[in-house]
Write an enzyme that holds these catalytic residues in place. Structure first.
Site, mmCIF file in Angstrom:
data_model
loop_
_atom_site.group_PDB
_atom_site.id
_atom_site.type_symbol
_atom_site.label_atom_id
_atom_site.label_comp_id
_atom_site.label_asym_id
_atom_site.label_seq_id
_atom_site.Cartn_x
_atom_site.Cartn_y
_atom_site.Cartn_z
ATOM 1 N N ASP A 68 -62.549 -61.236 27.260
ATOM 2 C CA ASP A 68 -63.372 -60.263 27.969
ATOM 3 C C ASP A 68 -64.068 -59.268 27.060
ATOM 4 O O ASP A 68 -64.968 -58.553 27.483
ATOM 5 C CB ASP A 68 -62.513 -59.492 28.982
ATOM 6 C CG ASP A 68 -62.072 -60.400 30.106
ATOM 7 O OD1 ASP A 68 -62.910 -61.185 30.564
ATOM 8 O OD2 ASP A 68 -60.904 -60.331 30.502
ATOM 9 N N HIS A 116 -57.514 -58.265 34.961
ATOM 10 C CA HIS A 116 -57.709 -59.722 34.842
ATOM 11 C C HIS A 116 -59.225 -59.973 34.744
ATOM 12 O O HIS A 116 -59.840 -59.622 33.745
ATOM 13 C CB HIS A 116 -57.034 -60.382 36.060
ATOM 14 C CG HIS A 116 -56.919 -61.870 36.027
ATOM 15 N ND1 HIS A 116 -57.164 -62.629 34.915
ATOM 16 C CD2 HIS A 116 -56.574 -62.767 36.992
ATOM 17 C CE1 HIS A 116 -56.975 -63.910 35.198
ATOM 18 N NE2 HIS A 116 -56.618 -64.028 36.459
ATOM 19 N N HIS A 118 -53.198 -59.232 25.452
ATOM 20 C CA HIS A 118 -53.045 -60.371 26.353
ATOM 21 C C HIS A 118 -51.563 -60.662 26.512
ATOM 22 O O HIS A 118 -50.794 -60.503 25.571
ATOM 23 C CB HIS A 118 -53.760 -61.597 25.759
ATOM 24 C CG HIS A 118 -54.046 -62.657 26.767
ATOM 25 N ND1 HIS A 118 -53.112 -63.587 27.129
ATOM 26 C CD2 HIS A 118 -55.149 -62.903 27.514
ATOM 27 C CE1 HIS A 118 -53.643 -64.370 28.050
ATOM 28 N NE2 HIS A 118 -54.871 -63.976 28.310
HETATM 29 N N1 ACO Z 1 -54.741 -51.057 24.718
HETATM 30 C C1 ACO Z 1 -53.735 -50.307 24.229
HETATM 31 N N2 ACO Z 1 -52.435 -50.628 24.292
HETATM 32 C C2 ACO Z 1 -52.143 -51.776 24.909
HETATM 33 C C3 ACO Z 1 -53.129 -52.622 25.450
HETATM 34 C C4 ACO Z 1 -54.481 -52.235 25.338
HETATM 35 N N3 ACO Z 1 -55.470 -52.977 25.810
HETATM 36 N N4 ACO Z 1 -52.546 -53.710 26.007
HETATM 37 C C5 ACO Z 1 -51.235 -53.544 25.821
HETATM 38 N N5 ACO Z 1 -50.983 -52.380 25.145
HETATM 39 C C6 ACO Z 1 -49.684 -51.883 24.730
HETATM 40 C C7 ACO Z 1 -48.952 -51.251 25.892
HETATM 41 O O1 ACO Z 1 -49.216 -49.868 25.998
HETATM 42 C C8 ACO Z 1 -47.527 -51.551 25.523
HETATM 43 O O2 ACO Z 1 -47.155 -50.623 24.512
HETATM 44 P P1 ACO Z 1 -45.636 -50.034 24.411
HETATM 45 O O3 ACO Z 1 -44.762 -51.250 24.254
HETATM 46 O O4 ACO Z 1 -45.680 -49.173 23.192
HETATM 47 O O5 ACO Z 1 -45.392 -49.321 25.690
HETATM 48 C C9 ACO Z 1 -47.595 -52.908 24.848
HETATM 49 O O6 ACO Z 1 -48.909 -52.999 24.301
HETATM 50 C C10 ACO Z 1 -47.361 -54.066 25.781
HETATM 51 O O7 ACO Z 1 -48.204 -53.892 26.916
HETATM 52 P P2 ACO Z 1 -47.931 -54.555 28.321
HETATM 53 O O8 ACO Z 1 -48.738 -53.859 29.347
HETATM 54 O O9 ACO Z 1 -46.445 -54.680 28.525
HETATM 55 O O10 ACO Z 1 -48.491 -56.023 28.050
HETATM 56 P P3 ACO Z 1 -48.800 -57.073 29.157
HETATM 57 O O11 ACO Z 1 -48.563 -58.381 28.530
HETATM 58 O O12 ACO Z 1 -48.088 -56.772 30.435
HETATM 59 O O13 ACO Z 1 -50.345 -56.815 29.442
HETATM 60 C C11 ACO Z 1 -52.664 -57.006 29.568
HETATM 61 C C12 ACO Z 1 -51.361 -57.703 29.155
HETATM 62 C C13 ACO Z 1 -52.618 -56.646 31.051
HETATM 63 C C14 ACO Z 1 -53.825 -57.979 29.353
HETATM 64 C C15 ACO Z 1 -52.843 -55.741 28.711
HETATM 65 O O14 ACO Z 1 -52.911 -56.080 27.337
HETATM 66 C C16 ACO Z 1 -54.064 -54.926 29.111
HETATM 67 O O15 ACO Z 1 -53.982 -54.114 30.024
HETATM 68 N N6 ACO Z 1 -55.232 -55.135 28.418
HETATM 69 C C17 ACO Z 1 -56.460 -54.487 28.800
HETATM 70 C C18 ACO Z 1 -57.093 -55.202 29.981
HETATM 71 C C19 ACO Z 1 -57.681 -56.532 29.591
HETATM 72 O O16 ACO Z 1 -58.396 -56.653 28.612
HETATM 73 N N7 ACO Z 1 -57.391 -57.554 30.409
HETATM 74 C C20 ACO Z 1 -57.942 -58.895 30.219
HETATM 75 C C21 ACO Z 1 -56.881 -59.886 29.951
HETATM 76 S S1 ACO Z 1 -57.576 -61.452 29.581
HETATM 77 C C22 ACO Z 1 -58.025 -62.056 31.093
HETATM 78 O O17 ACO Z 1 -57.581 -61.728 32.131
HETATM 79 C C23 ACO Z 1 -59.044 -63.095 31.030
#
Ligand code: ACO
Length: 443
Positions: free
Chosen positions: A364, A269, A308
């Protein structure tokens, strides 16, 4: 039969149920409870770990269309606010629901500004932290500690009390943030200068050295202000959900905000921009990008600052920041990480993995590069997120307190543990190795 209903057939019993569809596409989870196999059956419930498809409230604060990349506060597009408004005015909009006229704006600014000081005991409290404490840990503790300084804040059903705590917290959080930063540097705390703007004063409390009066650079002051506008609210994200969930048991808002800051602390986050910068530094050069992309696609790691829960398109805040970065670099000098970031984005957005997973840069991805260019250490990035998000948290908290439909947040669970077992004396329990096998996964 009305069109705005959902008909459910329970194949276990053959019974049909009509459930109303509200607000253009929402069913009430409690409407499923009537679907039972018999009188002893609890009734159907939904299983939605991490609230992927569950609305926890009705809100008027922020609208996001994640597929189209739209973000609006109280109906106003984020692009217009970032261009024309300032953070304090946007905070007023978020908290009160309307843009202020001049007289209301002036009073609001005055009311926030007179609350920038903190009790001297807070300063002493902060001196107890270790020299290398993370400023976010200090911030969440001191915001929680405000609860002890303002016992009147427990009157959460009193409108005037809610207003006062909102002004206090928006006013004081930059001071607490700056004290935390100065603490990590071993520098004396700088008291607020109420002649400066909200962000100008923050810059002064952070960076003032021996000069009698600190004069913030207007470009950096405005840049911080725009960053604050972009971070002011984001509907039901993890920290806002924490604010509301904790608030639902009706403690004072400082306790709630401390929980919200704790939620924001995590690398998924508010900590993501720090993680994104670390990743860009680790990549080191444009030529190393393909190797990282390969690792991400093989599931070895995530591309930080990408993806996201709600945006399945370009995060509109990231779009604004990408362009804004250049203005900041004219003052600070270019942060070389921007070139790696832009190229990483270009490669990722052409790659099938990112296209099919709808992974785009989030706020971010670029905010950390700007903060770093402005001279902030990475540990301050989430703190700089918490300051403006305070207005959003307070608005969402007040909305929750006033919502007659809201009760204590208490999710259901699907129990998958043991059924009834009977207590055995310690001598008769399984052999140590069996015990080790049984508990090896525990905590
Ligand atoms: N890099 C690579 N793959 C990703 C990423 C990423 N940053 N984010 C999601 N994926 C993939 C997952 O591996 C998953 O793949 P699969 O379906 O083949 O297994 C799919 O996309 C869905 O991912 P989830 O984790 O289910 O998505 P969720 O909606 O729960 O997660 C999150 C959202 C936590 C933001 C995620 O995208 C992430 O971890 N991003 C990196 C951290 C980040 O930048 N956070 C900031 C968010 S914005 C904020 O808080 C202001």
């Amino acid at each position: 039969m009305a069109n705005n209903t959902l008909t459910i057939t329970d194949n276990r019993t053959g019974k049909k149920y009509d459930v109303p569809i509200e607000e253009g596409g929402v069913i009430r989870a409690m409407d499923l409870r009537q679907i039972k196999t018999g009188a002893d059956d609890f009734g159907l419930m939904t299983y939605d770990p991490s609230f992927g498809n569950t609305a926890s409230c009705r809100s008027r604060v922020t609208y996001i269309d994640g597929d189209k990349g739209i973000l609006r506060y109280r109906g106003y597009p984020i692009e217009e606010l970032a261009e024309k408004s300032n953070y304090l005015e946007t905070a007023y909009l978020i908290v009160k629901g309307e843009l202020p006229d001049q007289a209301h704006y002036d009073r609001w600014k005055h009311n926030i500004t007179i609350h920038t000081m903190v009790h001297e005991n807070i300063k002493m409290f902060m001196e107890g932290f270790r020299y290398d404490s993370h400023p976010m840990g200090m911030l969440l503790s001191t915001v929680g500690a405000l609860s002890t300084f303002y016992p009147d804040a427990s009157a959460i059903h009193d409108l005037e009390s809610r207003r006062l705590q909102t002004r206090r917290l928006i006013g004081k959080i930059p001071t607490l943030a700056a004290f935390a930063f100065r603490h990590t540097r071993g520098l004396p705390y700088v008291y607020p200068d109420n002649d400066l703007s909200y962000t100008g004063n923050l810059l002064a409390m952070l960076f003032k050295m021996t000069e009698l009066t600190y004069k913030p650079n207007p470009v950096l002051e405005r840049a911080l202000d725009v960053l604050f506008i972009l971070h002011a609210d984001h509907e039901q994200n993890c920290s806002t959900n924490a604010m509301r969930a904790v608030g639902s048991s009706q403690p004072d808002p400082y306790a709630c905000a401390s929980a919200a800051i704790s939620a924001l602390y995590g690398p998924l986050h508010g900590g993501a921009n720090e993680a994104a910068i670390r990743m860009l530094m680790e990549i080191g050069s444009v030529s190393a990008i393909p190797a990282l992309i390969k690792k991400v696609k093989e599931g070895e790691r995530r591309l930080m600052g990408f993806g996201h829960r709600v945006y399945k398109n370009y995060d509109p805040r990231a779009k604004i920041l990408k362009h804004f970065a250049e203005q900041v670099f004219e003052v600070t000098g270019r942060n070389p990480l921007i070139d790696i970031a832009v190229e990483l984005e270009r490669i990722a957005l052409q790659d099938d993995y990112f296209i099919s997973h709808k992974l785009y840069p989030n706020v971010d991805f670029y905010s950390g590069i700007i903060y770093q260019a402005m001279g902030f250490p990475m540990t301050m990035f989430p703190v700089l997120f918490a300051i403006p998000r305070t207005s959003g948290w307070m608005a969402q908290w007040a909305e929750m307190v006033r919502d007659p439909e809201q009760k204590i947040a208490r999710p259901r669970q699907v129990y998958i543990g043991e059924s009834t077992r009977h207590y055995t004396p310690i001598q008769s329990r399984p052999k140590p190795t069996q015990h080790e096998d049984a508990v090896s996964e525990a905590i």
